[in-house]
Design a protein around this motif. Structure first.
Motif, PDB file in Angstrom:
ATOM      1  N   LEU A  75     -27.237  -5.920  52.236  1.00  0.00           N
ATOM      2  CA  LEU A  75     -27.749  -6.160  53.583  1.00  0.00           C
ATOM      3  C   LEU A  75     -27.014  -7.312  54.265  1.00  0.00           C
ATOM      4  N   GLU A  76     -26.641  -8.316  53.497  1.00  0.00           N
ATOM      5  CA  GLU A  76     -25.849  -9.397  54.075  1.00  0.00           C
ATOM      6  C   GLU A  76     -24.512  -8.858  54.580  1.00  0.00           C
ATOM      7  N   HIS A  77     -23.893  -7.991  53.790  1.00  0.00           N
ATOM      8  CA  HIS A  77     -22.610  -7.397  54.171  1.00  0.00           C
ATOM      9  C   HIS A  77     -22.754  -6.527  55.420  1.00  0.00           C
ATOM     10  N   ILE A  78     -23.793  -5.702  55.471  1.00  0.00           N
ATOM     11  CA  ILE A  78     -24.003  -4.829  56.635  1.00  0.00           C
ATOM     12  C   ILE A  78     -24.250  -5.656  57.887  1.00  0.00           C
ATOM     13  N   ALA A  79     -25.098  -6.689  57.791  1.00  0.00           N
ATOM     14  CA  ALA A  79     -25.421  -7.507  58.964  1.00  0.00           C
ATOM     15  C   ALA A  79     -24.166  -8.142  59.553  1.00  0.00           C
ATOM     16  N   VAL A  80     -23.291  -8.642  58.693  1.00  0.00           N
ATOM     17  CA  VAL A  80     -22.063  -9.275  59.169  1.00  0.00           C
ATOM     18  C   VAL A  80     -21.137  -8.236  59.798  1.00  0.00           C
TER      19      VAL A  80
ATOM     20  N   PHE B 294     -27.336   1.764  76.208  1.00  0.00           N
ATOM     21  CA  PHE B 294     -28.047   2.195  75.001  1.00  0.00           C
ATOM     22  C   PHE B 294     -27.119   2.851  73.985  1.00  0.00           C
ATOM     23  N   ARG B 295     -25.903   3.168  74.379  1.00  0.00           N
ATOM     24  CA  ARG B 295     -24.960   3.750  73.418  1.00  0.00           C
ATOM     25  C   ARG B 295     -24.675   2.781  72.273  1.00  0.00           C
ATOM     26  N   GLU B 296     -24.721   1.492  72.559  1.00  0.00           N
ATOM     27  CA  GLU B 296     -24.398   0.490  71.542  1.00  0.00           C
ATOM     28  C   GLU B 296     -25.339   0.590  70.348  1.00  0.00           C
ATOM     29  N   ILE B 297     -26.596   0.986  70.596  1.00  0.00           N
ATOM     30  CA  ILE B 297     -27.543   1.167  69.488  1.00  0.00           C
ATOM     31  C   ILE B 297     -27.003   2.193  68.505  1.00  0.00           C
ATOM     32  N   PHE B 298     -26.524   3.304  69.032  1.00  0.00           N
ATOM     33  CA  PHE B 298     -26.086   4.398  68.163  1.00  0.00           C
ATOM     34  C   PHE B 298     -24.712   4.130  67.562  1.00  0.00           C
ATOM     35  N   LEU B 299     -23.888   3.359  68.255  1.00  0.00           N
ATOM     36  CA  LEU B 299     -22.633   2.938  67.651  1.00  0.00           C
ATOM     37  C   LEU B 299     -22.901   2.026  66.457  1.00  0.00           C
ATOM     38  N   LYS B 300     -23.884   1.129  66.600  1.00  0.00           N
ATOM     39  CA  LYS B 300     -24.238   0.250  65.485  1.00  0.00           C
ATOM     40  C   LYS B 300     -24.887   1.032  64.352  1.00  0.00           C
ATOM     41  N   ARG B 301     -25.698   2.021  64.706  1.00  0.00           N
ATOM     42  CA  ARG B 301     -26.302   2.857  63.659  1.00  0.00           C
ATOM     43  C   ARG B 301     -25.217   3.521  62.821  1.00  0.00           C
ATOM     44  N   SER B 302     -24.223   4.079  63.485  1.00  0.00           N
ATOM     45  CA  SER B 302     -23.127   4.716  62.769  1.00  0.00           C
ATOM     46  C   SER B 302     -22.398   3.705  61.885  1.00  0.00           C
ATOM     47  N   ARG B 303     -22.221   2.474  62.401  1.00  0.00           N
ATOM     48  CA  ARG B 303     -21.533   1.437  61.639  1.00  0.00           C
ATOM     49  C   ARG B 303     -22.353   1.028  60.408  1.00  0.00           C
ATOM     50  N   ILE B 304     -23.672   0.999  60.550  1.00  0.00           N
ATOM     51  CA  ILE B 304     -24.544   0.673  59.411  1.00  0.00           C
ATOM     52  C   ILE B 304     -24.331   1.673  58.287  1.00  0.00           C
ATOM     53  N   VAL B 305     -24.352   2.959  58.636  1.00  0.00           N
ATOM     54  CA  VAL B 305     -24.207   4.010  57.623  1.00  0.00           C
ATOM     55  C   VAL B 305     -22.819   3.984  56.995  1.00  0.00           C
ATOM     56  N   SER B 306     -21.787   3.850  57.823  1.00  0.00           N
ATOM     57  CA  SER B 306     -20.428   3.865  57.270  1.00  0.00           C
ATOM     58  C   SER B 306     -20.164   2.635  56.407  1.00  0.00           C
ATOM     59  N   THR B 307     -20.724   1.494  56.797  1.00  0.00           N
ATOM     60  CA  THR B 307     -20.560   0.282  55.992  1.00  0.00           C
ATOM     61  C   THR B 307     -21.271   0.427  54.652  1.00  0.00           C
ATOM     62  N   MET B 308     -22.472   0.976  54.677  1.00  0.00           N
ATOM     63  CA  MET B 308     -23.216   1.197  53.437  1.00  0.00           C
ATOM     64  C   MET B 308     -22.460   2.153  52.523  1.00  0.00           C
ATOM     65  N   ARG B 309     -21.927   3.204  53.105  1.00  0.00           N
ATOM     66  CA  ARG B 309     -21.187   4.195  52.309  1.00  0.00           C
ATOM     67  C   ARG B 309     -19.955   3.560  51.663  1.00  0.00           C
ATOM     68  N   ARG B 310     -19.207   2.764  52.416  1.00  0.00           N
ATOM     69  CA  ARG B 310     -18.022   2.104  51.852  1.00  0.00           C
ATOM     70  C   ARG B 310     -18.403   1.132  50.744  1.00  0.00           C
ATOM     71  N   PHE B 311     -19.509   0.417  50.937  1.00  0.00           N
ATOM     72  CA  PHE B 311     -19.979  -0.547  49.940  1.00  0.00           C
ATOM     73  C   PHE B 311     -20.227   0.151  48.600  1.00  0.00           C
ATOM     74  N   PHE B 312     -20.897   1.302  48.650  1.00  0.00           N
ATOM     75  CA  PHE B 312     -21.190   2.051  47.427  1.00  0.00           C
ATOM     76  C   PHE B 312     -19.935   2.686  46.838  1.00  0.00           C
ATOM     77  N   ASP B 313     -19.113   3.274  47.720  1.00  0.00           N
ATOM     78  CA  ASP B 313     -17.895   3.933  47.237  1.00  0.00           C
ATOM     79  C   ASP B 313     -16.968   2.943  46.540  1.00  0.00           C
ATOM     80  N   ASP B 314     -16.900   1.720  47.085  1.00  0.00           N
ATOM     81  CA  ASP B 314     -16.022   0.711  46.488  1.00  0.00           C
ATOM     82  C   ASP B 314     -16.475   0.314  45.084  1.00  0.00           C
ATOM     83  N   LYS B 315     -17.742   0.549  44.782  1.00  0.00           N
ATOM     84  CA  LYS B 315     -18.256   0.239  43.453  1.00  0.00           C
ATOM     85  C   LYS B 315     -18.170   1.443  42.509  1.00  0.00           C
TER      86      LYS B 315
END
Length: 502
Positions: free
Chosen positions: A296-301, A178-199
């Motif tokens: 969302l396409e970027h986060i999913a990938v 079940f740790r993988e769920i929370f590792l992916k959750r963290s990745r979702i947030v960090s990916t979203m943050r980078r996406f916005f910061d890059d813009k």
């Protein structure tokens, strides 16, 4: 506190360890030089690497065999076998370390540090040969032991949801899958943050305690500040503060943080949840739809390596473009009823016809929302934008540029659940005041989710806010979909629970 027989034995073992002059909770740091997964995947017998390593973790199993024993140590990356020989770890003052401590006083769940070298056993299993064994923390409660037989069958699993959510620390220890769920959750947030910061959009923080609850239709948690002698509310949204920053001259601001709503709990609702809200100047809701598809396409990938994800029995494709359909058209599609021209009484009659419960506090917007929720939402499996909402439902969105009585709003639905909400933001201060005052009339009728009039926010709008598009995404629900979980409790480390019964 009543102790079980095993807990009594562990406390006795604790004292015996101390009697041997060993501190079971040492203060000195233990420097870890390698992780279990790193050794398992990277060790090469021919290269003879990992000649000197220091690992640390919990003892999860043990096989005592006379002068030598095997055990499994679990760290945050996984498990690795250790080989412990009496002749190698016992020297000088540590002559009792193997016979007295490792064989008799070590318990499953104890934290230990091992210094030694990696090697392959005769059966080919990568292991660490202990040259030094150090107690790091004594476990006083026994862990649930998951047993597996030779055929791979699993027994005594720690899978009761009530226990898992209350004792997440045990859950994560004995159910590492079940740790993988929370590792992916963290990745979702960090990916979203980078996406916005890059813009070039700015991450900000806004108040959690607010004097007026606004930005959404929801019931707040209320408290009282003693020094100021005034009521305060835990935020239900951060929208009105983020818009103040757009007034202040920022072109794009976003915040990822906790929201609090004093409402019901079910498989997709928790009273404390994580939301991302972003506001970008000089944009509208049409632009925002395209941005969300790209995001969302970027986060999913990034998270799953593909735009496609299994959600329950459905394969969801987050690759855009997504279907777009207005709220009125969606209701007509699934009920054959055109509600676009109906007044409040006619809508109540439709609700009665469709066996939808209503109450006297519900205005036109709430009645339409009830029809949509009951008859449309569950049908929206692939990502779908529901657009152009009745003005009564959305007091903070700009009036539609061509359709009378509607606002420029969309919600994104995936697998029958709403995960995003966006507007062309209302920046006309006179119109905004009138709509918030209309909300106050609904509150007077008993609608405890209606917004209050926020005079400071209206004052900010009167200074001028540029055309702006805003978006909110529920992080918890997005995580549920990208990890194929059916309950919000599975993606929260510590979901809200009823008081534990004695």
């Amino acid at each position: 506190m009543q102790l079980s027989e095993q807990e009594i034995v562990r406390r006795e073992n604790l004292q015996k360890i101390r009697n041997l002059g060993i501190e079971p909770y040492p203060a000195e740091q233990f420097v870890v030089t390698a992780m279990a997964q790193e050794i398992e995947e990277g060790y090469e017998e021919e290269a003879v690497n990992f000649q000197q390593v220091a690992i640390a973790g919990r003892i999860m199993s043990r096989r005592v065999m006379g002068k030598a024993s095997f055990a499994e140590v679990q760290d945050s990356s996984g498990r690795i076998q250790i080989y412990v020989s009496r002749d190698e770890i016992c020297a000088g003052e540590n002559k009792d370390l193997y016979n007295q401590v490792f064989k008799k006083l070590l318990d499953i769940g104890d934290y230990v540090g091992i210094r030694g070298r990696a090697f392959k056993t005769k059966t080919g299993q990568t292991s660490v040969r202990a040259e030094e064994f150090i107690f790091l923390s004594k476990s006083l409660r026994p862990l649930p032991i998951v047993k597996r037989d030779d055929d791979g069958n699993v027994y005594d699993e720690f899978l009761d949801p009530e226990l898992r959510y209350r004792q997440r620390y045990v859950d994560l220890t004995v159910n590492p899958q079940f740790r993988e769920i929370f590792l992916k959750r963290s990745r979702i947030v960090s990916t979203m943050r980078r996406f916005f910061d890059d813009k070039g959009w700015l991450e900000v923080e806004t108040p959690i305690l607010q004097p007026i609850h606004g930005g959404a239709a929801a019931r707040p948690f209320a408290t009282h500040h003693n020094t100021l002698d005034m009521p305060l509310y835990m935020r239900i949204a951060n929208e009105l503060y983020l818009k103040r920053l757009i007034v202040g001259g920022f072109d794009g601001v976003y915040e990822i943080g906790k929201m609090f709503r004093n409402e019901g709990m079910d498989r997709t609702h928790n009273p404390e949840f994580t939301s991302m809200e972003i506001y970008v100047a000089y944009k509208d809701y049409v632009w925002m739809m395209e941005m969300v598809e790209s995001l969302l396409e970027h986060i999913a990938v990034e998270v799953n390596g593909s735009t496609k994800a299994m959600v329950g029995d459905n394969e969801i494709d987050f690759k855009g473009p997504y279907r777009r359909i207005s709220m009125y058209d969606s209701i007509k599609e699934y009920t054959d009823i055109d509600v676009s021209k109906m007044d409040e009484d006619e809508l109540r009659a439709v609700c009665k016809q469709l066996h939808i419960e209503t109450d006297s506090s519900m205005g036109k917007g709430k009645l339409i929302d009830e029809i949509f929720g009951e008859k449309v939402e569950d049908n929206l499996i692939q990502p779908t934008y529901i657009t152009d909402y009745p003005i009564e439902m959305t007091p903070l969105a700009k009036k539609h540029r061509t359709e009378e009585g509607l606002v420029e709003r969309f919600e994104l639905f995936v697998n029958g659940k709403e995960i995003a909400n966006a507007y062309s933001e209302l920046n006309d201060p006179i119109d905004q005041r009138e709509r918030l005052e209309a909300q106050s009339l609904l509150a007077a009728r008993g609608d405890d989710e209606a917004m209050e009039v926020d005079d400071d926010f209206l004052r900010a709008l009167e200074y001028g806010m540029p055309p702006t598009s805003g978006l909110g995404i529920g992080i918890d629900r997005l995580t549920m979909m990208l990890t194929n979980q059916q309950s919000i409790q599975e993606v929260l480390f510590f979901p809200q629970m009823r008081p534990e019964q004695p």
